[in-house]
Design a protein around this motif. Structure first.
Motif, PDB file in Angstrom:
ATOM      1  N   VAL A 183      -0.938  -9.134  -6.015  1.00 42.39           N
ATOM      2  CA  VAL A 183      -0.769  -8.132  -7.067  1.00 42.39           C
ATOM      3  C   VAL A 183      -0.739  -6.749  -6.423  1.00 42.39           C
ATOM      4  CG1 VAL A 183      -1.851  -9.512  -8.879  1.00 42.39           C
ATOM      5  CG2 VAL A 183      -3.262  -8.014  -7.467  1.00 42.39           C
ATOM      6  N   ASP A 184      -0.183  -5.789  -7.154  1.00 43.27           N
ATOM      7  CA  ASP A 184      -0.101  -4.422  -6.636  1.00 43.27           C
ATOM      8  C   ASP A 184      -1.349  -3.600  -6.926  1.00 43.27           C
ATOM      9  OD1 ASP A 184       2.335  -4.502  -5.346  1.00 43.27           O
ATOM     10  OD2 ASP A 184       3.480  -3.931  -7.128  1.00 43.27           O
ATOM     11  N   THR A 185      -2.033  -3.914  -8.023  1.00 45.30           N
ATOM     12  CA  THR A 185      -3.202  -3.132  -8.402  1.00 45.30           C
ATOM     13  C   THR A 185      -4.307  -4.046  -8.916  1.00 45.30           C
ATOM     14  OG1 THR A 185      -2.628  -2.775 -10.738  1.00 45.30           O
ATOM     15  CG2 THR A 185      -1.676  -1.237  -9.122  1.00 45.30           C
ATOM     16  N   ALA A 186      -5.535  -3.528  -8.892  1.00 40.80           N
ATOM     17  CA  ALA A 186      -6.675  -4.276  -9.415  1.00 40.80           C
ATOM     18  C   ALA A 186      -6.495  -4.597 -10.894  1.00 40.80           C
ATOM     19  CB  ALA A 186      -7.953  -3.475  -9.191  1.00 40.80           C
ATOM     20  N   ARG A 187      -5.842  -3.704 -11.627  1.00 42.17           N
ATOM     21  CA  ARG A 187      -5.641  -3.915 -13.053  1.00 42.17           C
ATOM     22  C   ARG A 187      -4.793  -5.158 -13.322  1.00 42.17           C
ATOM     23  NH1 ARG A 187      -6.922  -0.580 -16.934  1.00 42.17           N
ATOM     24  NH2 ARG A 187      -7.235   1.111 -15.434  1.00 42.17           N
ATOM     25  N   ASP A 188      -3.930  -5.536 -12.375  1.00 47.84           N
ATOM     26  CA  ASP A 188      -3.082  -6.713 -12.552  1.00 47.84           C
ATOM     27  C   ASP A 188      -3.880  -8.015 -12.557  1.00 47.84           C
ATOM     28  OD1 ASP A 188      -0.804  -5.094 -12.623  1.00 47.84           O
ATOM     29  OD2 ASP A 188      -0.532  -5.197 -10.445  1.00 47.84           O
ATOM     30  N   LEU A 189      -5.161  -7.933 -12.207  1.00 50.92           N
ATOM     31  CA  LEU A 189      -6.016  -9.123 -12.229  1.00 50.92           C
ATOM     32  C   LEU A 189      -6.587  -9.389 -13.621  1.00 50.92           C
ATOM     33  CD1 LEU A 189      -7.929  -8.476  -8.884  1.00 50.92           C
ATOM     34  CD2 LEU A 189      -6.023 -10.057  -9.272  1.00 50.92           C
ATOM     35  N   GLY A 218       0.820  -8.983  -0.325  1.00 52.26           N
ATOM     36  CA  GLY A 218       0.723  -7.910  -1.306  1.00 52.26           C
ATOM     37  C   GLY A 218       0.031  -6.677  -0.765  1.00 52.26           C
ATOM     38  N   ARG A 219      -0.184  -5.724  -1.657  1.00 51.16           N
ATOM     39  CA  ARG A 219      -0.812  -4.458  -1.274  1.00 51.16           C
ATOM     40  C   ARG A 219      -2.214  -4.709  -0.702  1.00 51.16           C
ATOM     41  NH1 ARG A 219       0.195  -0.438  -5.453  1.00 51.16           N
ATOM     42  NH2 ARG A 219       1.511   0.719  -3.999  1.00 51.16           N
ATOM     43  N   ILE A 270      -7.276 -16.507  -5.593  1.00 48.33           N
ATOM     44  CA  ILE A 270      -7.885 -15.874  -6.756  1.00 48.33           C
ATOM     45  C   ILE A 270      -6.894 -14.948  -7.444  1.00 48.33           C
ATOM     46  CG2 ILE A 270      -9.614 -14.180  -7.481  1.00 48.33           C
ATOM     47  CD1 ILE A 270     -11.481 -15.351  -5.369  1.00 48.33           C
ATOM     48  N   GLY A 271      -6.214 -14.119  -6.647  1.00 56.32           N
ATOM     49  CA  GLY A 271      -5.292 -13.145  -7.215  1.00 56.32           C
ATOM     50  C   GLY A 271      -4.177 -13.781  -8.022  1.00 56.32           C
TER      51      GLY A 271
END
Length: 235
Positions: free
Chosen positions: A135-141, A193-194, A111-112
Motif C-alpha cells: 500500500v502507499d499509505t497507512a490509511r490504505d490499511l 511498495g512505499r 498483513i498489508g
C-alpha cells in the motif's frame, strides 16, 4: 505464557504457533516472513496477562530470491489470515480490548495485502523491517493511521530492496532528483511498495538500534522490543 483462556494480552504470528488466546483482552500478533529470530514482545507487557499466537497458516516464502520478491505468497494468504483473525473474535470469551498484529519482513507484506483487500479486526498494526506492505499509505490499511507503527533500522539491508514496478521506479527517480537539489528526498519505494517508515506513508515510527540488522529488532537490548510490548499492552 499465561493461560490463553484467561489472559489480557495476545499476540499472533504467522509462522510459528505458541499459543491461542480465547479470553485475552489485549491481543498482539506477529507474522514473520522468510526468516525471523523472535523474542516474544508480549514479555515486555509488564503488569498484563499476555497470550501469544504465532500463526503458520500460510505458505510463506522460503528464500529471498526469487520467492520473497513475489507478492503471490501474500495474496494467497489473504483469505486464511482474514479468517483466522475473524475466528479469534468469534471464539473469544468476551471482548478483546486491544488486538495488535505484528509483521516482520515479508510478513508485513502479507498483513498489508490482507488489510487492504479484506480488512482485519485489529486495533493496531506493527510493520517491522518491511520490504513494503503493498500500500502507499497507512490509511490504505483501513485502520486509524495513528495506530499503524513501523520500525526499520538504518542497518537493515531490507531498505535496499529495490522497487520493480514502474510507479515505484518513477517515484524513486523523482525523489532522488529532489534530493539532489536539496528539496527533501525522504520518500522511497521498495520491492513491495512505499517504505513504511517514509513520512509519506504516515505510520508512527518506533525506535530502533541504528546498527541493528534485519532480525535484530527482537534482541534483548533493542529499543524496538519494549516499544512493541507497550503497544500490545495498550499503553
Amino acid at each position: 505464557m499465561a493461560d490463553p483462556d484467561a489472559s489480557l494480552d495476545f499476540k499472533v504470528k504467522p509462522d510459528e504457533l505458541d499459543g491461542c488466546g480465547q479470553s485475552a483482552q489485549h491481543i498482539g500478533g506477529l507474522i514473520p516472513g522468510e526468516t525471523a529470530k523472535i523474542t516474544d514482545p508480549c514479555s515486555q507487557a509488564a503488569g498484563r496477562t499476555t497470550s501469544s499466537i504465532a500463526w503458520i497458516g500460510y505458505d510463506a516464502p522460503q528464500n529471498i530470491v526469487p520467492e520473497a520478491a513475489d507478492d503471490t505468497y501474500a495474496k494467497n494468504a489473504e483469505d486464511k489470515l482474514h479468517g483466522f483473525e475473524v475466528g479469534l473474535h468469534a471464539t473469544h470469551d468476551g471482548n478483546i480490548a486491544n488486538n495488535t498484529i505484528l509483521g516482520h519482513s515479508y510478513g508485513t507484506t502479507t498483513i498489508g495485502y490482507t488489510m487492504k483487500d479484506k480488512g482485519l479486526p485489529v486495533d493496531n498494526v506493527v510493520l517491522v523491517g518491511s520490504p513494503g506492505a503493498g500500500v502507499d499509505t497507512a490509511r490504505d490499511l483501513h485502520i486509524d493511521p495513528s495506530h499503524v507503527y513501523a520500525a526499520q533500522s538504518q542497518g537493515d539491508p531490507i531498505g535496499l530492496a529495490p522497487a520493480v514496478d514502474p510507479g515505484g521506479l518513477a517515484d524513486n527517480a523523482w525523489d532522488n532528483m529532489k534530493s539532489d537539489f536539496g528539496f527533501g528526498g525522504d520518500d522511497h519505494h521498495l520491492i513491495h511498495g512505499r517504505q513504511t517508515t517514509a513520512p509519506e506513508f504516515g505510520a508512527q515510527i518506533l525506535p530502533t538500534d541504528p546498527n541493528g540488522g534485519h532480525s535484530d529488532y527482537w534482541n534483548a537490548n533493542s529499543p524496538t522490543l519494549p516499544a512493541m510490548g507497550r503497544i500490545i499492552a495498550g499503553k
